[in-house]
Design a protein around this motif. Structure first.
Motif, mmCIF file in Angstrom:
data_model
loop_
_atom_site.group_PDB
_atom_site.id
_atom_site.type_symbol
_atom_site.label_atom_id
_atom_site.label_comp_id
_atom_site.label_asym_id
_atom_site.label_seq_id
_atom_site.Cartn_x
_atom_site.Cartn_y
_atom_site.Cartn_z
ATOM 1 N N TRP A 1 36.607 19.662 -6.921
ATOM 2 C CA TRP A 1 36.762 18.882 -8.153
ATOM 3 C C TRP A 1 37.599 17.651 -7.829
ATOM 4 C CZ3 TRP A 1 34.307 19.555 -12.682
ATOM 5 C CH2 TRP A 1 33.734 20.798 -12.974
ATOM 6 N N PHE A 2 37.156 16.526 -8.327
ATOM 7 C CA PHE A 2 37.864 15.269 -8.192
ATOM 8 C C PHE A 2 37.982 14.642 -9.577
ATOM 9 C CE2 PHE A 2 37.930 14.537 -3.566
ATOM 10 C CZ PHE A 2 37.120 15.585 -3.162
ATOM 11 N N ARG A 3 38.869 13.650 -9.692
ATOM 12 C CA ARG A 3 38.981 12.942 -10.971
ATOM 13 C C ARG A 3 39.245 11.467 -10.723
ATOM 14 N NH1 ARG A 3 44.668 15.603 -13.166
ATOM 15 N NH2 ARG A 3 46.075 14.530 -11.704
ATOM 16 N N GLN A 4 38.834 10.683 -11.704
ATOM 17 C CA GLN A 4 39.033 9.245 -11.608
ATOM 18 C C GLN A 4 39.470 8.709 -12.957
ATOM 19 O OE1 GLN A 4 35.668 7.085 -10.019
ATOM 20 N NE2 GLN A 4 36.953 5.354 -9.451
ATOM 21 N N GLY B 1 32.042 20.761 -20.276
ATOM 22 C CA GLY B 1 33.311 21.333 -20.708
ATOM 23 C C GLY B 1 34.413 20.340 -20.983
ATOM 24 N N GLY B 2 34.161 19.068 -20.715
ATOM 25 C CA GLY B 2 35.180 18.070 -20.995
ATOM 26 C C GLY B 2 35.354 17.858 -22.490
ATOM 27 N N GLY B 3 36.387 17.108 -22.843
ATOM 28 C CA GLY B 3 36.632 16.823 -24.248
ATOM 29 C C GLY B 3 38.010 16.273 -24.476
ATOM 30 N N LEU B 4 38.403 16.257 -25.748
ATOM 31 C CA LEU B 4 39.715 15.758 -26.165
ATOM 32 C C LEU B 4 40.607 16.949 -26.478
ATOM 33 C CD1 LEU B 4 41.611 13.463 -27.118
ATOM 34 C CD2 LEU B 4 40.489 13.636 -29.352
ATOM 35 N N VAL B 5 41.805 16.946 -25.910
ATOM 36 C CA VAL B 5 42.745 18.046 -26.140
ATOM 37 C C VAL B 5 44.151 17.469 -26.229
ATOM 38 C CG1 VAL B 5 43.032 18.491 -23.668
ATOM 39 C CG2 VAL B 5 43.435 20.337 -25.307
ATOM 40 N N GLN B 6 45.003 18.138 -26.973
ATOM 41 C CA GLN B 6 46.400 17.699 -27.068
ATOM 42 C C GLN B 6 47.176 18.135 -25.828
ATOM 43 O OE1 GLN B 6 47.918 19.226 -30.814
ATOM 44 N NE2 GLN B 6 47.430 17.302 -31.837
ATOM 45 N N VAL C 1 37.841 10.994 -15.766
ATOM 46 C CA VAL C 1 36.515 11.582 -15.613
ATOM 47 C C VAL C 1 36.599 12.563 -14.444
ATOM 48 C CG1 VAL C 1 34.080 11.187 -15.125
ATOM 49 C CG2 VAL C 1 35.363 9.542 -16.525
ATOM 50 N N TYR C 2 36.163 13.781 -14.684
ATOM 51 C CA TYR C 2 36.229 14.824 -13.666
ATOM 52 C C TYR C 2 34.838 15.036 -13.077
ATOM 53 C CZ TYR C 2 41.013 16.029 -14.800
ATOM 54 O OH TYR C 2 42.380 15.996 -14.963
ATOM 55 N N TYR C 3 34.803 15.054 -11.748
ATOM 56 C CA TYR C 3 33.551 15.209 -11.014
ATOM 57 C C TYR C 3 33.604 16.470 -10.159
ATOM 58 C CZ TYR C 3 32.957 10.209 -11.976
ATOM 59 O OH TYR C 3 32.835 8.980 -12.580
ATOM 60 N N CYS C 4 32.503 17.198 -10.101
ATOM 61 C CA CYS C 4 32.416 18.239 -9.088
ATOM 62 C C CYS C 4 31.590 17.712 -7.918
ATOM 63 C CB CYS C 4 31.863 19.545 -9.636
ATOM 64 S SG CYS C 4 30.133 19.551 -10.042
ATOM 65 N N GLY D 1 29.836 13.669 -13.759
ATOM 66 C CA GLY D 1 31.172 13.583 -14.325
ATOM 67 C C GLY D 1 31.243 13.997 -15.771
ATOM 68 N N THR D 2 32.426 14.455 -16.180
ATOM 69 C CA THR D 2 32.691 14.806 -17.572
ATOM 70 C C THR D 2 34.064 14.280 -17.941
ATOM 71 O OG1 THR D 2 32.718 16.618 -19.189
ATOM 72 C CG2 THR D 2 33.626 17.107 -17.014
ATOM 73 N N GLN D 3 34.173 13.699 -19.121
ATOM 74 C CA GLN D 3 35.411 13.048 -19.542
ATOM 75 C C GLN D 3 36.400 14.080 -20.081
ATOM 76 O OE1 GLN D 3 36.370 9.574 -19.580
ATOM 77 N NE2 GLN D 3 38.353 10.490 -20.100
ATOM 78 N N VAL D 4 37.636 13.987 -19.609
ATOM 79 C CA VAL D 4 38.742 14.772 -20.155
ATOM 80 C C VAL D 4 39.790 13.793 -20.665
ATOM 81 C CG1 VAL D 4 40.632 16.346 -19.595
ATOM 82 C CG2 VAL D 4 38.337 16.754 -18.658
ATOM 83 N N THR D 5 40.161 13.936 -21.922
ATOM 84 C CA THR D 5 41.170 13.085 -22.531
ATOM 85 C C THR D 5 42.266 13.960 -23.115
ATOM 86 O OG1 THR D 5 39.502 11.413 -23.078
ATOM 87 C CG2 THR D 5 41.625 11.260 -24.198
ATOM 88 N N VAL D 6 43.495 13.704 -22.684
ATOM 89 C CA VAL D 6 44.642 14.466 -23.157
ATOM 90 C C VAL D 6 45.523 13.535 -23.976
ATOM 91 C CG1 VAL D 6 46.560 15.954 -22.520
ATOM 92 C CG2 VAL D 6 44.507 15.874 -21.083
ATOM 93 N N SER D 7 45.691 13.856 -25.235
ATOM 94 C CA SER D 7 46.504 13.020 -26.116
ATOM 95 C C SER D 7 47.944 13.523 -26.135
ATOM 96 C CB SER D 7 45.925 13.025 -27.525
ATOM 97 O OG SER D 7 45.967 14.331 -28.069
#
Length: 124
Positions: free
Chosen positions: A36-39, A8-13, A93-96, A117-123
């Motif tokens: 859920w954790f993130r790094q 479910g991760g991805g690039l979002v504004q 990167v979000y980890y469960c 992990g799954t990458q989440v990028t917010v622009s």
């Protein structure tokens, strides 16, 4: 013990939304507290949210309260993280993670099963 796969991760504004999913294998998912954790690059892995084995209790980091919601569907062996009003500082990167307990652990060291992990990028 369960195995975990995030998606479910991805690039979002900035201001947008994403929903992360974490699918668990095994028949004992309902015995596990989930977190859920993130790094972010150059930073330590930090707590985001957690939910008890039955979904009765949740806990959130102050930085995401009111914007993120953790939930679980034990019939589908899945935990979710709904992320709204995303900010560039949510990029990571979000980890469960999972631990077989009736408690609500929030420390990274409390968990003994991790996804990839799954990458989440917010622009901005």
């Amino acid at each position: 013990q369960v195995q975990l796969v995030e998606s479910g991760g991805g690039l979002v504004q900035a201001g947008g939304s994403l929903r992360l999913s974490c699918a668990a294998s095994g028949r004992t998912f309902s015995s596990y507290a989930m977190g859920w954790f993130r790094q972010a690059p150059g930073k330590e892995r930090e707590f985001v949210a957690a939910i008890t084995y039955n979904g009765g209790l949740t806990n959130y980091a102050d930085s995401v309260k009111g914007r993120f919601t953790i939930s679980r569907d034990n019939a589908k062996n899945t935990v979710y993280l709904q992320m709204n009003s995303l900010k560039p500082e949510d990029t990571a990167v979000y980890y469960c993670a999972a631990r077989a307990t009736i408690d609500l652990p929030i420390r990274r060291t409390d968990y003994n099963v991790w996804g990839q992990g799954t990458q989440v990028t917010v622009s901005s």
